[in-house]
Design an enzyme around this catalytic site. Structure first.
Site, PDB file in Angstrom:
ATOM      1  N   SER A 181       0.838  -1.195   0.000  1.00 11.29           N
ATOM      2  CA  SER A 181       0.000   0.000   0.000  1.00 11.29           C
ATOM      3  C   SER A 181       0.877   1.251   0.000  1.00 11.29           C
ATOM      4  O   SER A 181       1.690   1.434  -0.896  1.00 11.29           O
ATOM      5  CB  SER A 181      -0.967  -0.041   1.184  1.00 11.29           C
ATOM      6  OG  SER A 181      -1.988   0.910   1.039  1.00 11.29           O
ATOM      7  N   GLU A 298      -9.144  -5.190  -4.388  1.00 19.24           N
ATOM      8  CA  GLU A 298      -8.524  -4.228  -3.479  1.00 19.24           C
ATOM      9  C   GLU A 298      -9.548  -3.361  -2.749  1.00 19.24           C
ATOM     10  O   GLU A 298      -9.470  -3.148  -1.535  1.00 19.24           O
ATOM     11  CB  GLU A 298      -7.569  -3.312  -4.269  1.00 19.24           C
ATOM     12  CG  GLU A 298      -6.425  -4.022  -4.969  1.00 19.24           C
ATOM     13  CD  GLU A 298      -5.210  -4.215  -4.088  1.00 19.24           C
ATOM     14  OE1 GLU A 298      -5.312  -3.924  -2.876  1.00 19.24           O
ATOM     15  OE2 GLU A 298      -4.175  -4.656  -4.606  1.00 19.24           O
ATOM     16  N   HIS A 371      -7.628  -5.675  -0.304  1.00 16.81           N
ATOM     17  CA  HIS A 371      -6.401  -4.973   0.069  1.00 16.81           C
ATOM     18  C   HIS A 371      -5.934  -5.509   1.424  1.00 16.81           C
ATOM     19  O   HIS A 371      -6.712  -5.564   2.365  1.00 16.81           O
ATOM     20  CB  HIS A 371      -6.717  -3.481   0.157  1.00 16.81           C
ATOM     21  CG  HIS A 371      -5.534  -2.573   0.212  1.00 16.81           C
ATOM     22  ND1 HIS A 371      -4.693  -2.365  -0.847  1.00 16.81           N
ATOM     23  CD2 HIS A 371      -5.064  -1.777   1.214  1.00 16.81           C
ATOM     24  CE1 HIS A 371      -3.758  -1.484  -0.519  1.00 16.81           C
ATOM     25  NE2 HIS A 371      -3.964  -1.112   0.738  1.00 16.81           N
TER      26      HIS A 371
END
Length: 454
Positions: A181, A298, A371
């Protein structure tokens, strides 16, 4: 016991035989000032406990990852953790972890980011870095803060690794930086920063939001004005609580009506040290081997269960299918497409690049392959991930085979520059669409065509 450039450290040795050194200072910095070398200390420094983490609000994805343990917060947060199989002269490969958290939350010293499995299975040294976040790390304001202080902290940590990691049995010539990330986005920025040249040989970018561009000078100035108005006092003397409150007001204001533009306003800025005005992430393509990839869903982490989303799902002309299509579209726009474009550009410039998509998901979780879903397979342990909603319905032992497979790929890449044999090098322009290694529920990695991502 290890002696480094700034003094002597006492760490711990666990039942596995791994040596762990926590809270090791790699730099120091005054508020809104670039990092400086640590002053040497006398005697033996205790490195058995984690150091403070950057001041921050509650961790945003706790509804997905579970609530992390409490850590002391302080502006004096430039410290790291080293896990090593031996403080000898073996010259092991080194993996340096940069955590995510939208540039406002997170810490590499969280238990869920513990690197002991990687260190034990791969005979490697794992380093986790804490750096400044939010306004304290990324505010750019004339006369107050130059911006990009968090990136400068990461560079200081990498220089510390170069200068000291041999004392922990590591090889400073074999450094792989890996992050997820915002940590992966940071690595992309470091690829463009001349000051990072020679500090790492390989890079792994996990779920980098590559559609998130560095702030332009005008954009950074606008965020600076928002922050000044929200704070109402001198940032250099305001309390940490006041800084965090103003930071949150800026995040809400920058997101616009309904929070639709919820990208981090505190993030790296172009034309501010160490980023040049026109940053090129492919300039070192031939020198740095790269893995870059995403998960297949995600945006579920950010949108599932949110009030506005559930209302849309209930509308007859939108429904679950419409919302799912929108989430897939945003995933492609923010993560997939720009990641593949970067992979294309690196490969076209002669770089050795490998791409993947992580598609595994827990059977009882509503988050799917969201995610952060790959993190339990790489870092942490059973206890640190036990309460993660994204793993609902899965026993830890059921994840073991895929975990070993994924860790093996990362470890082999750190040692040789190539993951497992089935991971062929990325070729730009493959048709139809892009092709990458898909890591899925069948526990196998396979080449998968994906149309429409480009």
């Amino acid at each position: 016991m290890v002696r480094i450039s700034s003094g002597e450290l006492r760490g711990t040795t666990g039942e596995s035989g791994l040596h762990v050194f926590r809270g090791v200072p790699y730099a120091r910095a005054d508020r809104f000032a670039p990092p400086e070398p640590v002053e040497p200390w006398a005697g033996v420094r205790d490195a058995t406990r984690h150091g403070p983490i950057s001041p921050q609000p509650p961790v945003r994805p706790e509804s997905v990852m579970g609530v992390p343990e409490e850590h002391e917060q302080s502006e004096d947060c430039l410290n790291l953790t080293v896990v090593t199989p031996g403080t000898d002269d073996r010259k092991r490969p080194v993996l340096v972890w940069l955590h995510g958290g939208a540039y406002v939350t997170g810490a590499s010293s969280f238990a869920c980011y513990d690197g002991q499995r990687l260190a034990a299975e791969g005979d490697v040294v794992v380093v986790g870095v804490n750096y400044r976040l939010g306004a304290l790390g990324y505010l750019k304001l004339d006369g107050v803060s130059p911006g990009n202080l968090g990136l400068l902290d990461q560079l200081a940590a990498l220089r510390w690794v170069r200068d000291n990691i041999a004392h922990f049995g590591g090889d400073p010539e074999q450094v792989t930086v890996f992050g997820q990330s915002a940590g992966a986005h940071s690595i992309a920025c470091l690829l463009a920063a001349p000051a990072a040249d020679g500090l790492f040989r390989r890079a792994v970018l996990q779920s980098a939001p590559m559609a998130l561009k560095p702030l332009t000078p005008a954009g950074a100035a606008r965020i600076g004005r928002y922050f000044t108005a929200a704070l109402g006092t001198d940032p250099r003397t305001a309390s940490v609580a006041e800084i965090l409150q103003a930071q949150q007001r800026v995040i809400v204001r920058a997101a616009g009506p309904g929070g639709l533009y919820s990208v981090p306003p505190f993030r790296p800025a172009a034309a501010a040290d160490p980023l040049p005005p026109a940053a090129s992430m492919v300039r070192r393509a031939r020198e740095v081997d790269v893995i870059i990839g995403t998960t297949s869903a995600e945006m579920n982490t950010f949108l599932n269960g949110k009030p506005g989303i559930t209302q849309l799902e209930a509308l007859p002309f939108v429904g679950r299918r419409g919302v799912a299509a929108a989430k897939a579209g945003i995933t492609r726009w923010m993560f997939d497409a720009p990641s593949r474009r970067l992979a294309d550009a690196l490969a076209a410039a002669g770089g050795r690049v490998f791409t993947y998509r992580f598609a595994w998901h827990a059977p009882a979780s509503t988050y799917g392959a969201c995610h952060c879903i790959e993190l339990p397979f790489l870092l942490g342990d059973r206890e640190s991930w036990a309460a993660a909603p994204m793993l609902a319905g899965t026993e830890w032992d059921e994840m073991a085979q895929l975990g070993r497979k994924l860790r093996s790929a990362w470890l082999e890449f750190a040692k040789t520059g190539a993951p497992l044999p089935e991971w062929q090098r990325h070729s730009p322009g493959a048709a139809p669409g892009m092709r990458w290694v898909e890591i899925g529920p069948d526990l196998r990695a396979r080449r998968t065509p994906v149309a429409g991502v480009g």
